[in-house]
Design a protein around this motif. Structure first.
Motif, PDB file in Angstrom:
ATOM      1  N   GLU A 265       0.826  -1.207   0.000  1.00 54.49           N
ATOM      2  CA  GLU A 265       0.000   0.000   0.000  1.00 54.49           C
ATOM      3  C   GLU A 265       0.860   1.256   0.000  1.00 54.49           C
ATOM      4  OE1 GLU A 265      -2.893   0.033   3.069  1.00 54.49           O
ATOM      5  OE2 GLU A 265      -3.987  -1.710   2.300  1.00 54.49           O
ATOM      6  N   GLU A 266       1.952   1.231   0.774  1.00 53.88           N
ATOM      7  CA  GLU A 266       2.848   2.385   0.802  1.00 53.88           C
ATOM      8  C   GLU A 266       3.486   2.615  -0.568  1.00 53.88           C
ATOM      9  OE1 GLU A 266       3.331   4.674   2.899  1.00 53.88           O
ATOM     10  OE2 GLU A 266       2.043   3.818   4.459  1.00 53.88           O
TER      11      GLU A 266
ATOM     12  N   ARG B  38       2.194   1.830  -3.448  1.00 57.11           N
ATOM     13  CA  ARG B  38       1.174   2.359  -4.359  1.00 57.11           C
ATOM     14  C   ARG B  38       0.940   3.849  -4.122  1.00 57.11           C
ATOM     15  NH1 ARG B  38      -1.736  -2.558  -3.336  1.00 57.11           N
ATOM     16  NH2 ARG B  38      -3.167  -1.417  -1.954  1.00 57.11           N
ATOM     17  N   ARG B  39       1.003   4.260  -2.865  1.00 55.28           N
ATOM     18  CA  ARG B  39       0.832   5.688  -2.570  1.00 55.28           C
ATOM     19  C   ARG B  39       1.953   6.512  -3.195  1.00 55.28           C
ATOM     20  NH1 ARG B  39      -0.892   3.766   2.650  1.00 55.28           N
ATOM     21  NH2 ARG B  39      -3.109   4.205   2.964  1.00 55.28           N
ATOM     22  N   GLU B  40       3.156   5.976  -3.126  1.00 54.97           N
ATOM     23  CA  GLU B  40       4.306   6.714  -3.671  1.00 54.97           C
ATOM     24  C   GLU B  40       4.200   6.903  -5.179  1.00 54.97           C
ATOM     25  OE1 GLU B  40       7.774   4.592  -2.505  1.00 54.97           O
ATOM     26  OE2 GLU B  40       7.850   5.460  -0.493  1.00 54.97           O
TER      27      GLU B  40
ATOM     28  N   PRO C 162      -2.867  12.413  -4.754  1.00 55.43           N
ATOM     29  CA  PRO C 162      -2.632  12.154  -3.323  1.00 55.43           C
ATOM     30  C   PRO C 162      -3.830  11.465  -2.697  1.00 55.43           C
ATOM     31  CG  PRO C 162      -3.200  14.457  -3.665  1.00 55.43           C
ATOM     32  CD  PRO C 162      -3.048  13.851  -5.036  1.00 55.43           C
ATOM     33  N   PRO C 163      -3.655  10.847  -1.530  1.00 53.95           N
ATOM     34  CA  PRO C 163      -4.766  10.189  -0.842  1.00 53.95           C
ATOM     35  C   PRO C 163      -5.878  11.185  -0.539  1.00 53.95           C
ATOM     36  CG  PRO C 163      -2.674   9.598   0.154  1.00 53.95           C
ATOM     37  CD  PRO C 163      -2.392  10.717  -0.803  1.00 53.95           C
TER      38      PRO C 163
ATOM     39  N   LEU D 157      -4.003   9.683   7.253  1.00 56.84           N
ATOM     40  CA  LEU D 157      -3.212   8.516   6.881  1.00 56.84           C
ATOM     41  C   LEU D 157      -2.821   7.659   8.070  1.00 56.84           C
ATOM     42  CD1 LEU D 157      -0.871   9.818   4.039  1.00 56.84           C
ATOM     43  CD2 LEU D 157      -2.822   8.282   3.868  1.00 56.84           C
TER      44      LEU D 157
ATOM     45  N   LYS E 142       4.985   4.979   7.491  1.00 56.01           N
ATOM     46  CA  LYS E 142       5.607   4.522   6.238  1.00 56.01           C
ATOM     47  C   LYS E 142       6.884   3.727   6.490  1.00 56.01           C
ATOM     48  CE  LYS E 142       7.706   6.281   1.986  1.00 56.01           C
ATOM     49  NZ  LYS E 142       8.002   7.488   1.172  1.00 56.01           N
TER      50      LYS E 142
END
Length: 244
Positions: A84-85, A87-89, A94-95, A101, A108
């Motif tokens: 998940e981290e 994919r966020r990067e 942005p989320p 978060l 992270k």
């Protein structure tokens, strides 16, 4: 009886929530359906009677259960949290701004550190209807402590029990002995009424020797321990159904 509670009373706090992401504040108010077993011990001191004015002490023990103020729910494996981290990067957007978060994912650095480890991430939830739950919500806001990593083979994190809730549950489970009152003269009338007094004659009334003068209830649930002390403070009498 005068009752005092020795424990930690949490200050007033506040919470927030937006569906399931509000891991800290989101609650059905029922301790997540969980209960925590606790053990208790009761020590009772009573007058022994007789002219020496001594005392006798008796002890008993037992167990019951109580709902926790906060508890941990299993959520993600190490690999899932790390993915998940990543994919966020790489995400273009942005989320969602309305989601915090720290509620949605572990820190992270921590998530990436456990990417290849066998175990489970647990997320804390708290019951905002309790003092302890609200205090934990305030304490954990914007904190990585919401999430806890548990290696494979270890037990889940221990729930948090509100000391006031534990104290009340312990007193209810322990059933503090009721006072025992005697009178003199004490007669049985011709029509079968027992314990009747006599009109025009002084009646002596006293708490019998098995009446507790001091009671202590000690209870422990996980890392939370409380002591409730009760002392006899006086004797009040009435006879609402008395008749000549």
């Amino acid at each position: 009886m005068a009752i005092g509670i020795a424990g930690i009373v949490a200050p007033n706090a506040y919470g927030y929530g937006d569906s399931d992401t509000a891991a800290v504040a989101g609650s059905d108010g029922a301790g997540g359906g969980q209960v925590v077993a606790f053990s208790f011990e009761v020590t009772t001191t009573s007058a022994s009677g007789g002219s020496d004015g001594g005392t006798t002490t008796s002890s008993s023990s037992g167990g019951a259960s109580v709902k926790p103020a906060c508890w941990y729910e299993p959520k993600k494996t190490g690999a899932e949290a790390a993915e998940e981290e990543k994919r966020r990067e790489t995400a273009k957007n942005p989320p969602e701004g309305g989601k915090l978060l720290f509620l949605d994912a572990p820190d992270k650095g921590d998530a990436l550190a456990h990417a290849a480890d066998n175990g489970q991430w647990y997320r804390m939830r708290c019951d905002a209807s309790t003092e302890e739950g609200r205090a934990r919500i305030k304490e954990l806001m914007f904190s990585s402590k919401v999430w806890e990593w548990v290696p494979e083979g270890r037990a889940a994190p221990e729930p948090v029990v509100d000391p006031v809730t534990l104290a009340r549950a312990a007193v209810e489970a322990a059933a503090i002995p009721a006072p025992s009152v005697e009178t003199n003269p004490r007669i049985t009338t011709d029509d079968g009424v027992e314990g009747a007094a006599v009109v025009g004659v002084d009646t002596w009334v006293w708490a019998a020797s098995d009446t507790p003068s001091h009671v202590e209830v000690r209870a422990t649930a996980g890392s939370t321990s409380v002591t409730v002390a009760a002392d006899a403070a006086g004797l009040s009498l009435s006879a609402p159904r008395a008749r000549t």
